[in-house]
Motif scaffolding. Sequence first.
Motif, PDB file in Angstrom:
ATOM      1  N   CYS A  80       1.294  -1.134   0.287  1.00  0.00           N
ATOM      2  CA  CYS A  80      -0.124   0.001  -0.091  1.00  0.00           C
ATOM      3  C   CYS A  80       0.988   1.214   0.144  1.00  0.00           C
ATOM      4  N   ALA A  81       1.880   1.158   0.937  1.00  0.00           N
ATOM      5  CA  ALA A  81       2.920   1.970   0.601  1.00  0.00           C
ATOM      6  C   ALA A  81       3.593   2.077  -0.646  1.00  0.00           C
ATOM      7  N   HIS A  82       4.221   1.203  -1.102  1.00  0.00           N
ATOM      8  CA  HIS A  82       4.464   0.947  -2.311  1.00  0.00           C
ATOM      9  C   HIS A  82       6.634   1.282  -2.034  1.00  0.00           C
ATOM     10  N   THR A  83       6.321   0.470  -0.328  1.00  0.00           N
ATOM     11  CA  THR A  83       8.090   1.000  -0.165  1.00  0.00           C
ATOM     12  C   THR A  83       8.185  -0.820   0.324  1.00  0.00           C
ATOM     13  N   LEU A  84       9.737  -0.603   0.579  1.00  0.00           N
ATOM     14  CA  LEU A  84       9.989  -1.828   1.359  1.00  0.00           C
ATOM     15  C   LEU A  84      11.547  -0.670   2.329  1.00  0.00           C
ATOM     16  N   THR A  85      11.705  -1.265   3.344  1.00  0.00           N
ATOM     17  CA  THR A  85      12.462  -0.622   3.886  1.00  0.00           C
ATOM     18  C   THR A  85      13.095  -1.970   4.865  1.00  0.00           C
ATOM     19  N   LEU A  86      14.479  -1.819   5.086  1.00  0.00           N
ATOM     20  CA  LEU A  86      15.830  -3.071   5.491  1.00  0.00           C
ATOM     21  C   LEU A  86      15.803  -1.961   7.049  1.00  0.00           C
ATOM     22  N   TYR A  87      15.564  -2.750   8.326  1.00  0.00           N
ATOM     23  CA  TYR A  87      16.403  -1.962   9.087  1.00  0.00           C
ATOM     24  C   TYR A  87      17.249  -2.890   9.793  1.00  0.00           C
ATOM     25  N   TYR A  88      18.498  -2.015  10.263  1.00  0.00           N
ATOM     26  CA  TYR A  88      19.755  -2.815  10.670  1.00  0.00           C
ATOM     27  C   TYR A  88      20.149  -1.596  11.671  1.00  0.00           C
ATOM     28  N   GLY A  89      21.528  -2.803  12.397  1.00  0.00           N
ATOM     29  CA  GLY A  89      22.057  -1.967  13.625  1.00  0.00           C
ATOM     30  C   GLY A  89      21.640  -3.013  14.906  1.00  0.00           C
ATOM     31  N   GLY A  90      21.760  -2.327  15.686  1.00  0.00           N
ATOM     32  CA  GLY A  90      22.762  -2.902  17.446  1.00  0.00           C
ATOM     33  C   GLY A  90      23.977  -2.526  17.797  1.00  0.00           C
ATOM     34  N   ASN A  91      24.657  -2.053  16.840  1.00  0.00           N
ATOM     35  CA  ASN A  91      26.392  -1.972  17.500  1.00  0.00           C
ATOM     36  C   ASN A  91      26.939  -0.365  17.580  1.00  0.00           C
ATOM     37  N   SER A  92      26.956  -0.873  18.831  1.00  0.00           N
ATOM     38  CA  SER A  92      27.321   1.142  19.866  1.00  0.00           C
ATOM     39  C   SER A  92      28.913   1.238  20.040  1.00  0.00           C
ATOM     40  N   SER A  93      29.398   0.298  19.843  1.00  0.00           N
ATOM     41  CA  SER A  93      31.120   0.241  20.632  1.00  0.00           C
ATOM     42  C   SER A  93      31.366   0.881  18.898  1.00  0.00           C
ATOM     43  N   PRO A  94      32.270   2.240  20.386  1.00  0.00           N
ATOM     44  CA  PRO A  94      33.318   3.004  19.299  1.00  0.00           C
ATOM     45  C   PRO A  94      34.542   2.858  18.654  1.00  0.00           C
ATOM     46  N   ARG A  95      35.035   1.304  18.628  1.00  0.00           N
ATOM     47  CA  ARG A  95      35.084   0.623  17.813  1.00  0.00           C
ATOM     48  C   ARG A  95      34.673   0.410  16.175  1.00  0.00           C
ATOM     49  N   TRP A  96      33.071   0.281  16.075  1.00  0.00           N
ATOM     50  CA  TRP A  96      32.695   0.303  15.067  1.00  0.00           C
ATOM     51  C   TRP A  96      32.643   1.278  14.500  1.00  0.00           C
ATOM     52  N   ALA A  97      32.736   1.628  12.912  1.00  0.00           N
ATOM     53  CA  ALA A  97      33.075   3.507  12.000  1.00  0.00           C
ATOM     54  C   ALA A  97      31.171   3.432  11.142  1.00  0.00           C
ATOM     55  N   TYR A  98      30.964   2.027  10.622  1.00  0.00           N
ATOM     56  CA  TYR A  98      30.779   2.103   9.689  1.00  0.00           C
ATOM     57  C   TYR A  98      29.495   0.889   9.477  1.00  0.00           C
ATOM     58  N   TYR A  99      28.548   1.091   9.365  1.00  0.00           N
ATOM     59  CA  TYR A  99      28.087  -0.517   8.981  1.00  0.00           C
ATOM     60  C   TYR A  99      28.152  -0.420   6.444  1.00  0.00           C
ATOM     61  N   GLU A 100      28.457  -1.583   6.973  1.00  0.00           N
ATOM     62  CA  GLU A 100      28.620  -2.598   5.129  1.00  0.00           C
ATOM     63  C   GLU A 100      27.225  -3.364   5.408  1.00  0.00           C
ATOM     64  N   VAL A 101      26.437  -2.978   4.364  1.00  0.00           N
ATOM     65  CA  VAL A 101      25.552  -3.023   4.138  1.00  0.00           C
ATOM     66  C   VAL A 101      25.376  -4.240   1.949  1.00  0.00           C
ATOM     67  N   SER A 102      25.321  -5.527   2.136  1.00  0.00           N
ATOM     68  CA  SER A 102      25.343  -5.242   1.182  1.00  0.00           C
ATOM     69  C   SER A 102      23.620  -6.072   0.821  1.00  0.00           C
ATOM     70  N   TYR A 103      23.304  -6.343  -0.697  1.00  0.00           N
ATOM     71  CA  TYR A 103      22.096  -6.923  -1.102  1.00  0.00           C
ATOM     72  C   TYR A 103      21.829  -7.361  -2.816  1.00  0.00           C
ATOM     73  N   ALA A 104      21.248  -7.972  -2.357  1.00  0.00           N
ATOM     74  CA  ALA A 104      21.401  -7.934  -4.795  1.00  0.00           C
ATOM     75  C   ALA A 104      19.691  -7.956  -4.404  1.00  0.00           C
ATOM     76  N   MET A 118      26.687   4.296  11.569  1.00  0.00           N
ATOM     77  CA  MET A 118      27.013   3.625  12.802  1.00  0.00           C
ATOM     78  C   MET A 118      25.492   3.692  13.512  1.00  0.00           C
ATOM     79  N   GLY A 119      24.621   3.212  14.412  1.00  0.00           N
ATOM     80  CA  GLY A 119      23.328   4.043  15.458  1.00  0.00           C
ATOM     81  C   GLY A 119      23.277   2.387  15.491  1.00  0.00           C
ATOM     82  N   GLU A 120      22.623   3.265  16.855  1.00  0.00           N
ATOM     83  CA  GLU A 120      21.301   1.274  17.606  1.00  0.00           C
ATOM     84  C   GLU A 120      20.439   0.895  16.657  1.00  0.00           C
ATOM     85  N   ASN A 121      19.399   1.965  15.652  1.00  0.00           N
ATOM     86  CA  ASN A 121      18.284   1.873  14.790  1.00  0.00           C
ATOM     87  C   ASN A 121      18.413   2.530  13.725  1.00  0.00           C
TER      88      ASN A 121
END
Length: 167
Positions: A80-104, A118-121
Amino acid sequence: MNVRNRRRTPALFCTALMIAAGLASVPGAAAAQTPDTAPGRGCTVRDGYPPQARNTSVGGTPTKYKYTYSPYIGGRYDSCAHTLTLYYGGNSSPRWAYYEVSYAHPSGREWSTWQGRMGENRYATWSNPEIGSWNFKVRACAQSIDEGQGRNCTSWSPQLFVYTGSG
């Protein structure tokens, strides 16, 4: 003359009046449903799932999945909204700089990758997504001074499958 009947009549009248007033104040009690909320409109809301990763659910809406040391991942298609939404996160350690997202995506023959903050949500939304099978995975990575050393990343999340068609 029966006194009890006279006393019951006003009490019954007041009770009926209160019930009618209560029904009139309930939202939508007498109103017709709008097309957006009417059942049977033909909308599909479908959550993603990891076909080969049982017992990885961490709950949530939509349901999210993760391995022990990976970020979580979840997805939802809404016709109905014509959308596909991907949710990711959960790493808040300062050790990590970015998320790498792969998709096909359905017409893609290879995986595509992008880097996200980076971010929790976190989430990413595709408007009018291509119809078919979408696959996603995510991991958290540290910024490397020397790219020759290779990337320092968490394990990949479970691979998530989301179908963006009807039926």
